[in-house]
Design an enzyme around this catalytic site. Structure first.
Site, PDB file in Angstrom:
ATOM      1  N   SER A 217      -0.507  -4.918  -7.989  1.00 12.50           N
ATOM      2  CA  SER A 217      -0.960  -3.586  -7.601  1.00 12.50           C
ATOM      3  C   SER A 217      -2.459  -3.550  -7.318  1.00 12.50           C
ATOM      4  O   SER A 217      -3.163  -2.612  -7.713  1.00 12.50           O
ATOM      5  CB  SER A 217      -0.607  -2.556  -8.681  1.00 12.50           C
ATOM      6  OG  SER A 217      -0.712  -1.241  -8.198  1.00 12.50           O
TER       7      SER A 217
ATOM      8  N   LYS B 282       1.252   2.859  -2.777  1.00 12.84           N
ATOM      9  CA  LYS B 282       1.225   1.575  -2.068  1.00 12.84           C
ATOM     10  C   LYS B 282       2.562   1.231  -1.401  1.00 12.84           C
ATOM     11  O   LYS B 282       2.615   0.305  -0.591  1.00 12.84           O
ATOM     12  CB  LYS B 282       0.828   0.455  -3.030  1.00 12.84           C
ATOM     13  CG  LYS B 282      -0.583   0.579  -3.603  1.00 12.84           C
ATOM     14  CD  LYS B 282      -0.934  -0.611  -4.478  1.00 12.84           C
ATOM     15  CE  LYS B 282      -2.344  -0.543  -5.008  1.00 12.84           C
ATOM     16  NZ  LYS B 282      -2.490   0.335  -6.188  1.00 12.84           N
TER      17      LYS B 282
ATOM     18  N   SER C  45      -0.227   4.580  -8.045  1.00 15.40           N
ATOM     19  CA  SER C  45      -0.084   3.393  -7.200  1.00 15.40           C
ATOM     20  C   SER C  45       1.254   3.266  -6.475  1.00 15.40           C
ATOM     21  O   SER C  45       1.413   2.346  -5.668  1.00 15.40           O
ATOM     22  CB  SER C  45      -0.317   2.121  -8.033  1.00 15.40           C
ATOM     23  OG  SER C  45      -1.691   1.907  -8.209  1.00 15.40           O
TER      24      SER C  45
END
Length: 393
Positions: free
Chosen positions: A119, A62, A59
């Site tokens: 997230s 991102k 993640s």
């Protein structure tokens, strides 16, 4: 994106990519296989270990999604008050999510919170679709931006990091590059990444309900100087983190990739940050003082104003006395017309213990055209008729 902005971004990236690790005997004990520590404002690398190794990012992907989002806001393409609708596809995202329903509408501001704090994969895809029309089109923009930033060891296949594909990869160094670009260019990101918990409201056809966003970045509670930035974990990537922190005017970015567990991830980041704050000192010269104009020979004007291009920053981790830095202006006694605004007139050089540690260009602040015959006539006329000495009257 304008050519000027792309050039500035490229210069920022190059400053990081081609900066060597500062010459210091670092005794940093970390367990993660790939890490890097940089000072944010200068891009100087303070410590690294296998930082160019390609790894699955989970993640922390991102970070690029957030960077493109803030750039779209800056350009006026979208705004924080935009109503972002969650598609069926976005709602179907697994992994870390905030449980957005298909058809649910949230402001872009709320969606950014869902990405930065919890997230949310569903929120990431919804925002990608809102900006680019589809996740695939948005991923193309991500890869284009990575190339512009000089991220040679990065390729994205989705906008949230769920992919286990071998073609979805980055490196600790590249994560530092995009983390720096996001935080230096768009410091408003810290309004989101410093949130520990905050409620949002789901409004769907099933009714209204509250949902608590809870930060995935436990450093917010474990390390008092923390300002962000993004965590990530999958079975392939293991535990990753890009951690930002600020203390006494020093801003650091510590990237940890491939940690065996979440405790090691946060522990290694804290070790890196603590080390950085213990050795870093910044010399800053804002270069805001006025400089004397330069005489111009053969111009329509007698002189041209000059200015420093910008501030100068120097990071020291070797224990030098930064009070001993010498500032030397190098400018010609006179210049010949024509003079073009923005071209280099000279430089400000900085010396420490007799060694140059950097310089800043001094630029012309105005145009001065080359004088022609009519200009000389006007000067002569003005001298004899308008500026005649008093004792001649």
């Amino acid at each position: 994106m304008s050519g000027k902005k792309s050039l500035l971004s490229a210069l920022l990236a190059l400053a990081l990519i081609f900066t060597s690790v500062l010459p210091v005997n670092a005794d940093v004990a970390v367990s993660s296989p790939s890490v890097i520590l940089i000072e944010s404002s200068t891009g100087e690398v303070i410590y690294e270990q296998n930082a160019a190794e390609r790894r699955s990012p989970a993640s922390i992907t991102k970070i690029m999604t957030l960077l493109l989002t803030f750039e779209a806001i800056e350009s006026g393409k979208v705004s924080l008050t935009d109503q972002v609708t969650t598609s069926e596809y976005a709602s179907s995202m697994g992994g870390s999510q905030v449980y957005l329903a298909a058809g649910e509408v949230q402001t872009l501001d709320t969606m950014i919170k869902c990405i930065a704090v919890s997230s949310g994969n569903d929120a990431s895809v919804a925002v990608a679709e809102h900006i680019a029309g589809s996740e695939a089109a948005f991923v193309d923009l991500m890869n284009q931006r990575a190339q512009e930033l000089g991220m040679a060891d990065t390729h994205f296949e989705d906008c949230c990091g769920l992919s286990d594909s071998d073609n979805h990869y980055t490196s600790a160094k590249d994560v530092a590059v995009m983390s720096r670009e996001l935080t230096v260019r768009h410091p408003d990101i810290f309004h989101y990444t410093t949130i520990w918990m905050e409620d949002i409201t789901h409004e769907t056809s099933q009714g209204t309900s509250n949902f608590t966003l809870s930060s995935t970045n436990k450093l917010l509670k474990q390390y008092q100087w923390t300002t962000g930035l993004k965590t990530g974990s999958t079975s392939k990537a293991k535990y990753c983190l890009s951690a930002t922190a600020s203390k006494d005017g020093i801003d650091l970015i510590a990237v940890v990739m491939g940690a065996p567990d979440y405790k090691t991830r946060f522990g290694d980041a804290q070790t890196l940050l603590a080390y950085g704050f213990s050795v870093c000192k910044l010399y800053i010269d804002e270069n805001q003082e006025a400089l004397s104009p330069l005489p111009v020979e053969g111009g329509v004007a007698e002189e041209a104003s000059v200015r420093c291009q910008g501030e100068f920053r120097y990071l020291d981790i070797a224990g030098n006395d930064l009070g001993a830095v010498e500032k030397v202006l190098e400018l010609p006694d006179i210049v010949r017309a024509p003079v073009e605004e923005g071209t280099e007139a000279g430089r400000v050089r900085y010396l420490l213990n007799g060694t140059e540690i950097g310089s800043v260009p001094i630029l012309f602040a105005e145009d001065v055209e080359k004088a022609g015959y009519p200009d000389y006539l006007r000067k002569i006329f003005g001298f004899f008729l308008l500026e005649k000495p008093a004792d001649v009257l």
